[in-house]
Design a protein around this motif. Sequence first.
Motif, short mmCIF file in Angstrom:
data_model
loop_
_atom_site.label_atom_id
_atom_site.label_comp_id
_atom_site.label_asym_id
_atom_site.label_seq_id
_atom_site.Cartn_x
_atom_site.Cartn_y
_atom_site.Cartn_z
N SER A 275 0.83 -1.21 0.00
CA SER A 275 0.00 0.00 0.00
C SER A 275 0.86 1.26 0.00
O SER A 275 1.07 1.90 1.03
CB SER A 275 -0.94 -0.02 1.21
OG SER A 275 -1.69 -1.20 1.21
N ASP A 276 1.33 1.59 -1.18
CA ASP A 276 2.20 2.75 -1.35
C ASP A 276 1.99 3.28 -2.77
O ASP A 276 2.17 2.53 -3.74
CB ASP A 276 3.66 2.34 -1.14
CG ASP A 276 4.62 3.52 -1.14
OD1 ASP A 276 4.37 4.49 -1.87
OD2 ASP A 276 5.63 3.45 -0.42
N PRO A 277 1.60 4.53 -2.91
CA PRO A 277 1.33 5.07 -4.25
C PRO A 277 2.56 5.13 -5.14
O PRO A 277 2.42 5.31 -6.35
CB PRO A 277 0.77 6.47 -3.97
CG PRO A 277 1.29 6.83 -2.63
CD PRO A 277 1.36 5.55 -1.86
N ASP A 278 3.75 4.97 -4.58
CA ASP A 278 4.96 4.89 -5.41
C ASP A 278 5.10 3.53 -6.08
O ASP A 278 5.91 3.38 -7.01
CB ASP A 278 6.21 5.16 -4.56
CG ASP A 278 6.34 6.61 -4.15
OD1 ASP A 278 5.74 7.49 -4.82
OD2 ASP A 278 7.02 6.89 -3.15
N LEU A 279 4.34 2.56 -5.60
CA LEU A 279 4.47 1.19 -6.11
C LEU A 279 3.24 0.71 -6.88
O LEU A 279 3.37 -0.08 -7.82
CB LEU A 279 4.73 0.23 -4.93
CG LEU A 279 5.93 0.57 -4.05
CD1 LEU A 279 6.00 -0.38 -2.87
CD2 LEU A 279 7.22 0.54 -4.84
N VAL A 280 2.07 1.12 -6.45
CA VAL A 280 0.82 0.72 -7.11
C VAL A 280 -0.09 1.93 -7.22
O VAL A 280 0.03 2.89 -6.43
CB VAL A 280 0.10 -0.41 -6.34
CG1 VAL A 280 0.95 -1.67 -6.29
CG2 VAL A 280 -0.29 0.03 -4.94
N SER A 281 -1.01 1.88 -8.15
CA SER A 281 -2.00 2.95 -8.28
C SER A 281 -3.38 2.42 -7.97
O SER A 281 -3.65 1.21 -8.09
CB SER A 281 -1.97 3.54 -9.69
OG SER A 281 -2.53 2.63 -10.62
N VAL A 282 -4.27 3.31 -7.61
CA VAL A 282 -5.65 2.92 -7.34
C VAL A 282 -6.28 2.33 -8.59
O VAL A 282 -6.98 1.30 -8.53
CB VAL A 282 -6.46 4.14 -6.84
CG1 VAL A 282 -7.96 3.84 -6.82
CG2 VAL A 282 -5.98 4.55 -5.45
N ASP A 283 -6.04 2.93 -9.75
CA ASP A 283 -6.63 2.40 -10.98
C ASP A 283 -6.16 0.98 -11.27
O ASP A 283 -6.95 0.13 -11.71
CB ASP A 283 -6.27 3.31 -12.16
CG ASP A 283 -7.04 4.63 -12.12
OD1 ASP A 283 -8.07 4.70 -11.42
OD2 ASP A 283 -6.61 5.59 -12.80
N GLU A 284 -4.88 0.72 -11.04
CA GLU A 284 -4.37 -0.64 -11.27
C GLU A 284 -5.05 -1.64 -10.34
O GLU A 284 -5.43 -2.74 -10.75
CB GLU A 284 -2.86 -0.69 -11.04
CG GLU A 284 -2.04 -0.02 -12.11
CD GLU A 284 -0.57 0.04 -11.76
OE1 GLU A 284 0.26 -0.24 -12.63
OE2 GLU A 284 -0.25 0.36 -10.59
N ASP B 61 0.54 5.88 8.89
CA ASP B 61 1.05 5.27 7.66
C ASP B 61 0.42 6.06 6.51
O ASP B 61 -0.62 5.70 5.98
CB ASP B 61 0.66 3.80 7.60
CG ASP B 61 1.23 3.07 6.38
OD1 ASP B 61 1.72 3.76 5.47
OD2 ASP B 61 1.15 1.83 6.33
N GLU B 62 1.07 7.17 6.16
CA GLU B 62 0.48 8.08 5.18
C GLU B 62 0.49 7.49 3.77
O GLU B 62 -0.34 7.87 2.94
CB GLU B 62 1.20 9.42 5.23
CG GLU B 62 0.99 10.14 6.56
CD GLU B 62 1.56 11.55 6.58
OE1 GLU B 62 1.03 12.40 5.84
OE2 GLU B 62 2.54 11.76 7.31
N ALA B 63 1.40 6.57 3.49
CA ALA B 63 1.39 5.90 2.19
C ALA B 63 0.12 5.05 2.06
O ALA B 63 -0.53 5.04 1.01
CB ALA B 63 2.64 5.04 2.02
N ARG B 64 -0.23 4.36 3.13
CA ARG B 64 -1.48 3.58 3.10
C ARG B 64 -2.67 4.51 2.93
O ARG B 64 -3.59 4.22 2.16
CB ARG B 64 -1.61 2.72 4.36
CG ARG B 64 -2.98 2.07 4.46
CD ARG B 64 -3.10 1.03 5.54
NE ARG B 64 -4.52 0.69 5.74
CZ ARG B 64 -4.97 -0.42 6.30
NH1 ARG B 64 -4.11 -1.32 6.75
NH2 ARG B 64 -6.26 -0.64 6.44
N ASP B 65 -2.70 5.62 3.67
CA ASP B 65 -3.80 6.58 3.52
C ASP B 65 -3.96 6.99 2.06
O ASP B 65 -5.09 7.11 1.55
CB ASP B 65 -3.52 7.85 4.33
CG ASP B 65 -3.54 7.64 5.83
OD1 ASP B 65 -4.05 6.60 6.29
OD2 ASP B 65 -3.03 8.52 6.56
#
Length: 258
Positions: free
Chosen positions: A45-54, A88-92
């Motif tokens: 859960s990190d936007p640097d690794l995965v996107s919501v759309d994916e 965990d702001e990346a998860r947020d």
Amino acid sequence: MARPLVGIIGNCYIIDDRFPVHAGGRMNSEAIARAAGCMPLIVPSDPDLVSVDELLDHCDGFLLTGGRPNVHPQHYGEEPTEAHGAFDEARDAITLPLIRACVDRGQPFLGICRGFQEVNVAMGGTLYPEIRDLPGRDNHRMPPDGTLEEQFELRHKVTFAEGGVFHRLMGVQEVMTNTLHGQGIRDAASRIVIDGHAPDGTPEATYVQGAPGFTLSVQWHPEWNAVNDPASRPLFAAFGDAARDWSEAKLRAPRKSA
């Protein structure tokens, strides 16, 4: 037929004070595989690794897990204090927009503990930083000592609204649950329906009003003993059915031309 794919929202940890990892409790994966009948997949859960759309494209549903870090209070208009704990702001950054997208699309999710709180915040609600400090409230935190069996033991009742979604799903109006949380809902978002409460009034079961898909969330941890517990099994079974419905609808949908 392939099992529906459920993305299990992972949490950030540091192992041995050295190795950063994304991880999820084994009991979450077991609940998804055995009680929901789906294929579990832990999401970094990190936007640097995965996107919501994916995630929306690849998964048929999402398990919004518990976790020690809390939702950052900036997401509901407050300044962080020591009482808010770790974050965990990346998860947020992944879960909050993911929840809103799932609500709009009708894509199923099941929220647990922190996930329960995330759903309320994503929809515009607020949280108390520490339930046990409120007048008349019980201490809902995990007992600090003992075996896992002792820490996850059933400690209080949850009473559902008569004839409501959870009453119909469980077949009873009261269930016994564990309790392992410090924070809780203060102001429910306008579309959040609180459908179950602990004896001290703490919200314990919710869904999103008017959402086209499965949006049930609970403050306790139903992943513990999910196959055998009478309050956990129907919850995961219903979520699994919703994920199967989503998966089958994707297969029936016409393919886009190149």
